[in-house]
Scaffold this active site. Structure first.
Site, mmCIF file in Angstrom:
data_model
loop_
_atom_site.group_PDB
_atom_site.id
_atom_site.type_symbol
_atom_site.label_atom_id
_atom_site.label_comp_id
_atom_site.label_asym_id
_atom_site.label_seq_id
_atom_site.Cartn_x
_atom_site.Cartn_y
_atom_site.Cartn_z
ATOM 1 N N HIS A 1 0.866 -1.182 0.000
ATOM 2 C CA HIS A 1 0.000 0.000 0.000
ATOM 3 C C HIS A 1 0.905 1.236 0.000
ATOM 4 O O HIS A 1 2.146 1.114 -0.043
ATOM 5 C CB HIS A 1 -0.942 -0.022 1.204
ATOM 6 C CG HIS A 1 -0.260 -0.245 2.526
ATOM 7 N ND1 HIS A 1 0.650 0.652 3.052
ATOM 8 C CD2 HIS A 1 -0.318 -1.269 3.403
ATOM 9 C CE1 HIS A 1 1.094 0.208 4.207
ATOM 10 N NE2 HIS A 1 0.537 -0.971 4.445
ATOM 11 N N ALA A 2 0.274 2.410 0.094
ATOM 12 C CA ALA A 2 1.036 3.654 -0.034
ATOM 13 C C ALA A 2 2.101 3.805 1.057
ATOM 14 O O ALA A 2 3.095 4.509 0.850
ATOM 15 C CB ALA A 2 0.084 4.851 -0.009
ATOM 16 N N GLY A 3 1.910 3.153 2.215
ATOM 17 C CA GLY A 3 2.923 3.202 3.281
ATOM 18 C C GLY A 3 4.213 2.537 2.835
ATOM 19 O O GLY A 3 5.310 3.091 2.996
ATOM 20 N N HIS A 4 4.082 1.334 2.259
ATOM 21 C CA HIS A 4 5.264 0.639 1.744
ATOM 22 C C HIS A 4 5.930 1.466 0.638
ATOM 23 O O HIS A 4 7.155 1.586 0.591
ATOM 24 C CB HIS A 4 4.874 -0.714 1.136
ATOM 25 C CG HIS A 4 4.254 -1.686 2.098
ATOM 26 N ND1 HIS A 4 2.952 -2.103 1.986
ATOM 27 C CD2 HIS A 4 4.762 -2.329 3.173
ATOM 28 C CE1 HIS A 4 2.684 -2.978 2.943
ATOM 29 N NE2 HIS A 4 3.755 -3.131 3.678
ATOM 30 N N GLU B 1 7.923 3.635 10.901
ATOM 31 C CA GLU B 1 7.642 3.937 12.310
ATOM 32 C C GLU B 1 6.290 3.364 12.728
ATOM 33 O O GLU B 1 6.000 3.267 13.914
ATOM 34 C CB GLU B 1 7.652 5.449 12.543
ATOM 35 C CG GLU B 1 9.041 6.029 12.548
ATOM 36 C CD GLU B 1 9.044 7.536 12.795
ATOM 37 O OE1 GLU B 1 7.956 8.127 13.000
ATOM 38 O OE2 GLU B 1 10.140 8.113 12.759
ATOM 39 N N LYS B 2 5.468 3.035 11.746
ATOM 40 C CA LYS B 2 4.171 2.396 12.038
ATOM 41 C C LYS B 2 4.367 1.222 13.001
ATOM 42 O O LYS B 2 3.592 1.028 13.932
ATOM 43 C CB LYS B 2 3.553 1.928 10.715
ATOM 44 C CG LYS B 2 2.513 0.838 10.795
ATOM 45 C CD LYS B 2 1.207 1.368 11.306
ATOM 46 C CE LYS B 2 0.073 0.374 11.176
ATOM 47 N NZ LYS B 2 0.345 -0.934 11.745
ATOM 48 N N ASP B 3 5.413 0.435 12.755
ATOM 49 C CA ASP B 3 5.744 -0.685 13.642
ATOM 50 C C ASP B 3 6.906 -0.235 14.527
ATOM 51 O O ASP B 3 8.055 -0.620 14.325
ATOM 52 C CB ASP B 3 6.094 -1.922 12.808
ATOM 53 C CG ASP B 3 4.922 -2.343 11.942
ATOM 54 O OD1 ASP B 3 3.995 -2.944 12.475
ATOM 55 O OD2 ASP B 3 4.908 -2.015 10.735
HETATM 56 P P1 AMP Z 1 4.794 -5.179 6.534
HETATM 57 O O1 AMP Z 1 4.595 -5.565 5.108
HETATM 58 O O2 AMP Z 1 3.534 -4.914 7.273
HETATM 59 O O3 AMP Z 1 5.735 -6.112 7.249
HETATM 60 O O4 AMP Z 1 5.532 -3.786 6.486
HETATM 61 C C1 AMP Z 1 6.736 -3.617 5.808
HETATM 62 C C2 AMP Z 1 7.344 -2.301 6.192
HETATM 63 O O5 AMP Z 1 6.450 -1.249 5.848
HETATM 64 C C3 AMP Z 1 7.595 -2.200 7.707
HETATM 65 O O6 AMP Z 1 8.831 -1.540 7.927
HETATM 66 C C4 AMP Z 1 6.432 -1.366 8.169
HETATM 67 O O7 AMP Z 1 6.689 -0.637 9.353
HETATM 68 C C5 AMP Z 1 6.241 -0.440 6.984
HETATM 69 N N1 AMP Z 1 4.890 0.120 6.985
HETATM 70 C C6 AMP Z 1 3.725 -0.560 7.082
HETATM 71 N N2 AMP Z 1 2.683 0.292 7.103
HETATM 72 C C7 AMP Z 1 3.209 1.536 7.029
HETATM 73 C C8 AMP Z 1 2.645 2.857 7.017
HETATM 74 N N3 AMP Z 1 1.322 3.063 7.102
HETATM 75 N N4 AMP Z 1 3.490 3.912 6.925
HETATM 76 C C9 AMP Z 1 4.839 3.719 6.850
HETATM 77 N N5 AMP Z 1 5.423 2.504 6.848
HETATM 78 C C10 AMP Z 1 4.621 1.430 6.945
#
Ligand code: AMP
Length: 258
Positions: free
Chosen positions: A11-14, A125-127
């Site tokens: 998603h846009a966060g990634h 920083e979300k996590d």
């Molecule tokens: P995940 O796929 O959930 O393991 O996330 C992969 C990376 O993307 C991790 O470093 C997360 O902290 C980061 N991430 C997930 N959601 C967000 C978000 N909303 N904003 C910024 N980074 C994010």
């Protein structure tokens, strides 16, 4: 070269992590791997969204250079799962609710680094606790990789973007906004009333959505994530929240500044 570790369902966060790495001038690799070691609930692992084709299209569009999509056998074959010293970070917040989760995270990060060999890795920083754990291990184990944290990307209404959000119904999606409202309330109250009163004010907001089951709402030191009971002379404190909304456990956090 920069690595952005992900579990896909992008998603846009990634994509913001990828863009941050590109803007810093790096060649960028994204790993997509749903890491079984970090799931303590087999149902959560089974239900985790997997959308490799659209993930690849998004990554192509954003200009990512490389994608690494290992399977579990190839990533872990011949590797003894390790136990890492995580300081106090393996007893608080997410660690208390999800036994073994951060050990699974560090093991996979170590394996991904082993194969990709990045100079720098970007984490959201979300996590917040995951970022703190990886920074702690990188520092104490003298990993050569630099660990960079990137601010949370939110929907217009404040909900932190998460791959798990797709499992929320429209109603649950609306209820989930209470996490952000509680964090904002804490940001308003912080440093003007005591930490206990600040947490209570946020908990009162959480209670306005009875369908949302609060796991914790807490204030902690931004670097160590040690829970705080006194502001002392701190200029920044992080508020952390976790709650169950329908089928999904959501986490979020917000930095409170003086
Ligand atoms: P995940 O796929 O959930 O393991 O996330 C992969 C990376 O993307 C991790 O470093 C997360 O902290 C980061 N991430 C997930 N959601 C967000 C978000 N909303 N904003 C910024 N980074 C994010």
């Amino acid at each position: 070269m920069a690595l952005v570790p992900t579990m896909g369902a992008l998603h846009a966060g990634h994509l913001h992590l990828v863009r941050s790495a590109l803007n810093a001038g790096h060649a960028v690799a994204v790993s997509i791997f749903v890491n079984p070691l970090q799931f303590n609930d087999p149902k959560d692992l089974a239900a985790y969204p997997r959308t490799l084709e659209s993930d690849m299209a998004l990554l192509r569009e954003v200009g990512c250079h490389m994608v690494f999509t290992p399977n579990a056998e190839s990533l872990y074959t011949g590797f003894n799962i390790r136990h890492y010293q995580l300081g106090g970070l393996d007893s608080v917040f997410e660690a208390a609710s999800r036994p073994g989760h951060f050990q699974g995270v560090v093991n996979v990060v170590e394996r991904l680094f082993h194969y990709v060999r990045p100079d720098v890795a970007y984490f959201g920083e979300k996590d917040r606790q995951q970022l703190a754990v990886v920074q702690h291990v990188a520092r104490t184990m003298l990993w050569p990789e630099r660990i960079v944290g990137v601010p949370t990307v939110r929907a217009d209404d404040g909900l932190a973007l998460s791959s798990r959000n797709v499992r929320l119904s429209i109603n649950e999606r609306a209820q989930a906004l209470v996490l952000y409202r509680a964090l904002r309330k804490a940001a308003e109250q912080a440093f003007r009333s005591t930490p206990a009163e600040t947490v209570q004010a946020a908990a009162d907001i959480m209670a306005t959505e009875p369908a949302v089951a609060l796991d914790y709402f807490a204030l902690a030191d931004p670097a160590t994530l040690e829970p705080i009971t006194d502001w002392e002379d701190r200029t920044e404190v992080v508020a952390l929240v976790a709650a169950q909304v329908g089928p999904v456990r959501l986490i979020d956090n917000y930095t409170l500044s003086r």
